[in-house]
Scaffold this active site. Sequence first.
Site, short mmCIF file in Angstrom:
data_model
loop_
_atom_site.label_atom_id
_atom_site.label_comp_id
_atom_site.label_asym_id
_atom_site.label_seq_id
_atom_site.Cartn_x
_atom_site.Cartn_y
_atom_site.Cartn_z
N GLU A 1 -10.77 20.28 -6.01
CA GLU A 1 -11.00 20.27 -4.56
C GLU A 1 -11.20 21.68 -4.03
O GLU A 1 -10.50 22.61 -4.44
CB GLU A 1 -9.82 19.60 -3.84
N SER B 1 -0.88 8.76 -7.08
CA SER B 1 -0.43 10.09 -6.64
C SER B 1 0.80 10.49 -7.46
O SER B 1 1.39 9.66 -8.16
CB SER B 1 -0.08 10.06 -5.16
N GLY C 1 -9.39 10.98 2.36
CA GLY C 1 -9.03 10.67 3.75
C GLY C 1 -10.05 9.80 4.43
O GLY C 1 -10.37 10.00 5.60
N ALA C 2 -10.55 8.80 3.71
CA ALA C 2 -11.70 8.04 4.21
C ALA C 2 -11.36 6.68 4.81
O ALA C 2 -12.26 5.92 5.16
CB ALA C 2 -12.70 7.86 3.06
N ASP D 1 -4.27 11.26 -8.71
CA ASP D 1 -4.74 11.70 -7.39
C ASP D 1 -3.92 12.92 -6.94
O ASP D 1 -2.68 12.87 -6.95
CB ASP D 1 -4.53 10.52 -6.41
N ASN E 1 -12.08 7.85 -1.44
CA ASN E 1 -10.66 7.53 -1.63
C ASN E 1 -10.09 6.74 -0.45
O ASN E 1 -10.30 7.12 0.70
CB ASN E 1 -9.85 8.82 -1.74
N THR E 2 -9.34 5.70 -0.77
CA THR E 2 -8.70 4.88 0.26
C THR E 2 -7.28 4.56 -0.16
O THR E 2 -7.06 4.03 -1.25
CB THR E 2 -9.46 3.55 0.46
N ASP E 3 -6.35 4.86 0.69
CA ASP E 3 -4.95 4.48 0.48
C ASP E 3 -4.41 3.81 1.75
O ASP E 3 -3.91 2.68 1.74
CB ASP E 3 -4.12 5.72 0.12
P1 13P Z 1 -6.56 7.77 3.41
O1 13P Z 1 -5.23 8.23 3.87
O2 13P Z 1 -7.60 7.95 4.49
O3 13P Z 1 -6.57 6.37 2.90
O4 13P Z 1 -7.02 8.73 2.21
C1 13P Z 1 -6.51 8.50 0.92
C2 13P Z 1 -6.82 9.59 -0.04
O5 13P Z 1 -7.63 10.48 0.21
C3 13P Z 1 -6.12 9.56 -1.33
O6 13P Z 1 -6.43 10.65 -2.13
O1 G3H Z 2 -3.84 11.37 -0.77
C1 G3H Z 2 -2.73 10.91 -0.52
C2 G3H Z 2 -2.40 9.52 -0.83
O2 G3H Z 2 -2.47 8.72 0.32
C3 G3H Z 2 -1.09 9.42 -1.57
O3 G3H Z 2 0.02 9.39 -0.73
O4 G3H Z 2 1.66 10.91 -1.85
O5 G3H Z 2 2.42 9.12 -0.27
O6 G3H Z 2 1.56 8.52 -2.53
P1 G3H Z 2 1.51 9.50 -1.39
ZN ZN Z 3 -6.75 12.43 -0.98
#
Ligand code: 13P
Ligand code: G3H
Ligand code: ZN
Length: 306
Positions: free
Chosen positions: A133, A49, A210-211, A81, A252-254
């Site tokens: 998007e 990000s 957001g998965a 991202d 996407n997973t964060d």
């Molecule tokens: P999460 O917060 O569900 O992991 O989504 C991450 C995301 O979409 C990053 O672009």
């Molecule tokens: O889509 C969002 C990601 O979870 C990135 O989060 O901006 O805190 O790095 P961040």
């Molecule tokens: Zn995202």
Amino acid sequence: MLVTLNEILPQARKKGYAVGAFNTSNLEITQAILDAAVNMKSPVIVATSEKAIRYAGIENIASMVIRMAQTAKIPVALHLDHGKSYDVCRECIRHGYSSVMIDASYLSYQDNVKLTRRVVRFAHKNKVTVEAEIGRLAGIEDDVAVKKRDALYTDPQEAQRFALVAGCDALAVAIGTSHGAYKFKGKPKLRIDILKEIAQHVKIPLVLHGASGVKAQWINRVNKFGGTLAHTKGVPDTLLKKAVRHGIAKINTDTDLRIAFTAGVREHLARHPSDFDPRAVIGNGRVFIQQVVEERIRVFGSMNSA
Ligand code: 13P
Ligand code: G3H
Ligand code: ZN
């Protein structure tokens, strides 16, 4: 090897699996993501990000991930991202990113098209792919009026027009997920009906943001060693698999990685209270992230596709 989205996503959509995009901001998270993908023989997308770039420094994070990707025996994309401006996309491209996301979903439809087209022109000239998007990924409350709620989801006809005129390589859609650990007020629900319609009209790979699953077992692992995370609901694996069957080719997973990392660090510190070697402390976070990424790759169905 370092690849673009076009070298991994079209075949994922065609064959009915999704490639995971996992967020990183440091060495250990990147190692965990790549080790998991190598173990699973899966292509993978390493995402940073704007905030992660500011945290690590663009020179540092780009050169590190690119070097690691080049020596990995699987396809790896380095992807920006949620880039919010032309300038941040250009900076990433200049530093060797193989892919960028221009997220202009906060703008009007016309301005989103305009900015996306501008990024696409520069990116494609440099052989870099672009994700865009359309629709708003907002936390959607149960009690929001249906009309207002529907306005947040991606409109299939608009998505079709957008993909054609903007020229992006992948398109993120809003079908009911949101970022972070707190996604659903009631039962987790995705608008698969809207996704099906989008997939009929849009033939480029579709992306689900957001998965994260925000699974109880991982929340429990954090809380067992002093954490106080609330039990919330993420996107269940069954819904992710359904979304993949209907055109989602990048997931996407964060949040799940952040929770796993915290669980690993907390466990290590609790079990070894006299230890103060950062490599051991953070190293356990790395082990836990790798487990999560491997679990996710299994759910997405991309193992043995590298
Ligand atoms: P999460 O917060 O569900 O992991 O989504 C991450 C995301 O979409 C990053 O672009
Ligand atoms: O889509 C969002 C990601 O979870 C990135 O989060 O901006 O805190 O790095 P961040
Ligand atoms: Zn995202």
